[in-house]
Motif scaffolding. Structure first.
Motif, mmCIF file in Angstrom:
data_model
loop_
_atom_site.group_PDB
_atom_site.id
_atom_site.type_symbol
_atom_site.label_atom_id
_atom_site.label_comp_id
_atom_site.label_asym_id
_atom_site.label_seq_id
_atom_site.Cartn_x
_atom_site.Cartn_y
_atom_site.Cartn_z
ATOM 1 N N THR A 25 0.851 -1.190 0.000
ATOM 2 C CA THR A 25 0.000 0.000 0.000
ATOM 3 C C THR A 25 0.885 1.237 0.000
ATOM 4 O O THR A 25 1.847 1.309 0.776
ATOM 5 C CB THR A 25 -0.888 0.009 1.266
ATOM 6 O OG1 THR A 25 -1.854 -1.031 1.150
ATOM 7 C CG2 THR A 25 -1.605 1.337 1.435
ATOM 8 N N TYR A 26 0.575 2.185 -0.874
ATOM 9 C CA TYR A 26 1.333 3.446 -0.950
ATOM 10 C C TYR A 26 0.385 4.608 -0.668
ATOM 11 O O TYR A 26 -0.708 4.664 -1.240
ATOM 12 C CB TYR A 26 1.956 3.622 -2.340
ATOM 13 C CG TYR A 26 2.962 2.533 -2.654
ATOM 14 C CD1 TYR A 26 4.303 2.677 -2.315
ATOM 15 C CD2 TYR A 26 2.551 1.349 -3.261
ATOM 16 C CE1 TYR A 26 5.223 1.665 -2.582
ATOM 17 C CE2 TYR A 26 3.457 0.329 -3.536
ATOM 18 C CZ TYR A 26 4.795 0.496 -3.190
ATOM 19 O OH TYR A 26 5.700 -0.507 -3.446
ATOM 20 N N LEU A 27 0.810 5.524 0.187
ATOM 21 C CA LEU A 27 0.025 6.741 0.437
ATOM 22 C C LEU A 27 0.512 7.845 -0.489
ATOM 23 O O LEU A 27 1.733 8.074 -0.603
ATOM 24 C CB LEU A 27 0.161 7.165 1.909
ATOM 25 C CG LEU A 27 -0.910 6.590 2.849
ATOM 26 C CD1 LEU A 27 -0.979 5.082 2.766
ATOM 27 C CD2 LEU A 27 -0.681 7.053 4.269
ATOM 28 N N ILE A 28 -0.434 8.530 -1.123
ATOM 29 C CA ILE A 28 -0.092 9.594 -2.076
ATOM 30 C C ILE A 28 -0.545 10.935 -1.514
ATOM 31 O O ILE A 28 -1.730 11.125 -1.218
ATOM 32 C CB ILE A 28 -0.770 9.363 -3.450
ATOM 33 C CG1 ILE A 28 -0.471 7.966 -3.994
ATOM 34 C CG2 ILE A 28 -0.340 10.436 -4.445
ATOM 35 C CD1 ILE A 28 -1.229 7.627 -5.280
ATOM 36 N N GLY A 29 0.406 11.858 -1.380
ATOM 37 C CA GLY A 29 0.072 13.193 -0.897
ATOM 38 C C GLY A 29 1.214 14.128 -1.234
ATOM 39 O O GLY A 29 2.326 13.688 -1.518
ATOM 40 N N ALA A 30 0.926 15.441 -1.199
ATOM 41 C CA ALA A 30 1.932 16.420 -1.623
ATOM 42 C C ALA A 30 2.092 17.548 -0.598
ATOM 43 O O ALA A 30 2.362 18.689 -0.966
ATOM 44 C CB ALA A 30 1.553 16.976 -2.997
ATOM 45 N N ASP A 31 1.896 17.223 0.685
ATOM 46 C CA ASP A 31 2.105 18.198 1.774
ATOM 47 C C ASP A 31 1.274 19.462 1.534
ATOM 48 O O ASP A 31 1.786 20.585 1.615
ATOM 49 C CB ASP A 31 3.601 18.571 1.907
ATOM 50 C CG ASP A 31 4.456 17.328 2.144
ATOM 51 O OD1 ASP A 31 3.951 16.372 2.758
ATOM 52 O OD2 ASP A 31 5.619 17.307 1.698
ATOM 53 N N GLY A 32 -0.023 19.276 1.269
ATOM 54 C CA GLY A 32 -0.874 20.412 0.890
ATOM 55 C C GLY A 32 -1.963 20.740 1.891
ATOM 56 O O GLY A 32 -3.063 21.155 1.506
ATOM 57 N N GLU A 33 -1.675 20.615 3.193
ATOM 58 C CA GLU A 33 -2.720 20.852 4.203
ATOM 59 C C GLU A 33 -3.177 22.316 4.248
ATOM 60 O O GLU A 33 -2.342 23.215 4.398
ATOM 61 C CB GLU A 33 -2.197 20.482 5.593
ATOM 62 C CG GLU A 33 -2.226 19.010 5.897
ATOM 63 C CD GLU A 33 -1.857 18.760 7.356
ATOM 64 O OE1 GLU A 33 -2.662 19.119 8.233
ATOM 65 O OE2 GLU A 33 -0.763 18.235 7.586
ATOM 66 N N LEU A 34 -4.489 22.514 4.156
ATOM 67 C CA LEU A 34 -5.078 23.858 4.288
ATOM 68 C C LEU A 34 -6.474 23.705 4.880
ATOM 69 O O LEU A 34 -7.181 22.732 4.564
ATOM 70 C CB LEU A 34 -5.235 24.527 2.913
ATOM 71 C CG LEU A 34 -3.975 25.048 2.223
ATOM 72 C CD1 LEU A 34 -4.307 25.465 0.800
ATOM 73 C CD2 LEU A 34 -3.377 26.230 3.000
ATOM 74 N N ASP A 35 -6.908 24.683 5.710
ATOM 75 C CA ASP A 35 -8.296 24.586 6.169
ATOM 76 C C ASP A 35 -9.237 25.163 5.103
ATOM 77 O O ASP A 35 -8.827 25.939 4.229
ATOM 78 C CB ASP A 35 -8.484 25.219 7.553
ATOM 79 C CG ASP A 35 -8.284 26.716 7.569
ATOM 80 O OD1 ASP A 35 -8.873 27.403 6.716
ATOM 81 O OD2 ASP A 35 -7.537 27.203 8.438
ATOM 82 N N ASN A 36 -10.510 24.739 5.191
ATOM 83 C CA ASN A 36 -11.469 25.084 4.131
ATOM 84 C C ASN A 36 -11.682 26.590 4.013
ATOM 85 O O ASN A 36 -11.885 27.120 2.914
ATOM 86 C CB ASN A 36 -12.815 24.397 4.402
ATOM 87 C CG ASN A 36 -12.715 22.890 4.277
ATOM 88 O OD1 ASN A 36 -11.798 22.376 3.633
ATOM 89 N ND2 ASN A 36 -13.652 22.181 4.886
ATOM 90 N N ARG A 37 -11.637 27.282 5.177
ATOM 91 C CA ARG A 37 -11.846 28.727 5.137
ATOM 92 C C ARG A 37 -10.740 29.403 4.321
ATOM 93 O O ARG A 37 -11.005 30.275 3.493
ATOM 94 C CB ARG A 37 -11.853 29.272 6.572
ATOM 95 C CG ARG A 37 -12.528 30.603 6.692
ATOM 96 C CD ARG A 37 -13.026 30.826 8.078
ATOM 97 N NE ARG A 37 -11.935 30.889 9.049
ATOM 98 C CZ ARG A 37 -12.120 30.987 10.365
ATOM 99 N NH1 ARG A 37 -13.327 31.010 10.859
ATOM 100 N NH2 ARG A 37 -11.088 31.049 11.174
#
Ligand code: NAD
Ligand code: TDX
Length: 332
Positions: free
Chosen positions: A236-248
């Motif tokens: 299993t590989y997790l895919i993400g690009a360090d893009g955390e932001l809140d919806n507001r």
């Protein structure tokens, strides 16, 4: 990979994947898609006839799936009911498509010894507190919250069991929230862009403090291709690009990029059970397979996405009215 079968290839990520594969590789592609409300045939226009075909049908149709799997080298399985809000209204459909559909596909790839890549979501891990220093890794315990994420988690577990019990040649990826062109207007970012284009105010669920980990759809798809080519079977590989932001913050950025006052949005009814925060640690994918995202500037990727919706009204207009009517009925 010479011939690929792509389930759900008329949806958001699948259609971008098909375009990515046709642009970047020599493979041929067959899309199997039930053409539900979430599909858009306009996403597949202009593709080269010699290398691409669309088959209308369901991943739950065992005979059709068996026949198609027998004729392809590998399967990439995107087909799913994908919207959390809908899963609260029609959970049975999510159980059928996401679980029975995956089971049907697994039986076919098992019979024909065909390589499978199963597309899943970070939502199988549940949510994190805002101040939790940890992020999701492949070792994080499954803890889904919604009918959608529970059905995706069930599908992942079926894939793992078929690898272990029957030697199926499968990999799994769990990706964070995608953005980019050709995403249905029911989803957060396209909904807000098209609301503003229609002269209305964006709609924020609840407090808007919920955090999503954004990745451009092309980065998701380059990662999927990397896993197809170089991933280890059963992993299993997790895919993400360090893009955390809140919806507001995302709504305020969309308003700013579209030349509107950044406070001109409304708070609407929250989603029942609304997950607070998702965050992906993609170290394994980066270090073991050497994958890297290209879209590291969210503001630039978002501006290009806004331009795409501005320039492609004929693509989204047919879905807009019914989508907003359904939200209005729920005070959202
Ligand atoms: P989407 O809703 O835009 O597209 C889904 C596609 O699947 C549609 O074309 C639909 O017609 C098709 N489909 C539905 N039922 C089917 C059936 N029974 N047989 C064949 N086709 C069927 O979804 P998306 O956002 O492109 O998501 C694609 C996949 O990626 C899903 O498995 C989803 O769980 C996963 N995923 C999505 C995100 C995201 O941010 N959108 C993030 C991580 C993982
Ligand atoms: O109008 C809205 N206002 C709002 O505040 C909508 C439609 C959403 N939201 C919030 C809810 C979420 O916190 O925005 C966030 C993103 O919402 P969605 O676009 O519905 O995405 P999410 O529920 O996070 O799930 C998405 O990412 C993971 C995809 O739809 C899933 O298929 C994927 O697995």
């Amino acid at each position: 990979m010479h011939s690929l079968l792509v389930t759900g290839g008329a949806g958001f990520i699948g259609s971008n994947f098909v375009r990515w594969v046709l642009d970047n590789t020599n493979s041929t592609v067959t899309v199997l898609d039930a053409m539900t409300y979430a599909a858009n045939e306009a996403s597949l226009v202009g593709l080269p006839e010699k290398r691409f075909q669309l088959v209308r049908g369901s991943v739950c149709d065992a005979d059709l799936v068996d026949d198609l799997v027998a004729r392809h080298d590998a399967v990439v399985h995107f087909a799913a009911e994908s919207h959390n809000d809908n899963s609260l209204d029609t959970p049975g459909l999510f159980i059928k498509t996401n679980i029975i559909g995956t089971f049907t596909l697994l039986q076919a790839v098992r019979k024909h010894h065909t390589r499978l890549h199963h597309i899943s979501t970070d939502e199988v891990y549940g949510d994190l507190e805002l101040d939790d220093p940890t992020r999701f890794t492949p070792e994080t315990r499954y803890n889904p919250s919604s009918p959608y994420s529970a059905a995706k988690a069930s599908a992942d577990l079926l894939v793992r069991a078929w690898v272990r019990s029957f030697g199926v040649q499968a990999t799994i990826s769990n990706c964070s929230n995608n953005y980019g062109p050709r995403q249905h207007v029911e989803k957060f970012i396209p909904r807000q862009i098209t609301e503003i284009l229609d002269g209305r105010r964006p709609k924020l669920y609840g407090s808007g403090l919920n955090v999503r980990d954004w990745i451009h759809v092309d980065d998701h798809n380059s990662a999927v291709w990397t896993i197809l080519e170089r991933g280890t079977i059963g992993e299993t590989y997790l895919i993400g690009a360090d893009g955390e932001l809140d919806n507001r913050t995302v709504i305020e950025l969309i308003l700013e990029l579209m030349g509107q006052p950044t406070d001109s949005y409304d708070h609407v009814n929250d989603r029942p059970g609304h997950d607070l925060r998702y965050a992906i640690d993609a170290t394994k994918l980066r270090e073991e397979l050497g994958w890297q995202p290209e879209y590291t500037n969210f503001r630039g990727g978002l501006a290009a996405t806004i331009d795409w919706y501005r320039n492609n009204e004929s693509w989204w207009r047919p879905q807009k009215e019914a989508t907003e009517a359904a939200y209005a009925a729920k005070g959202q």
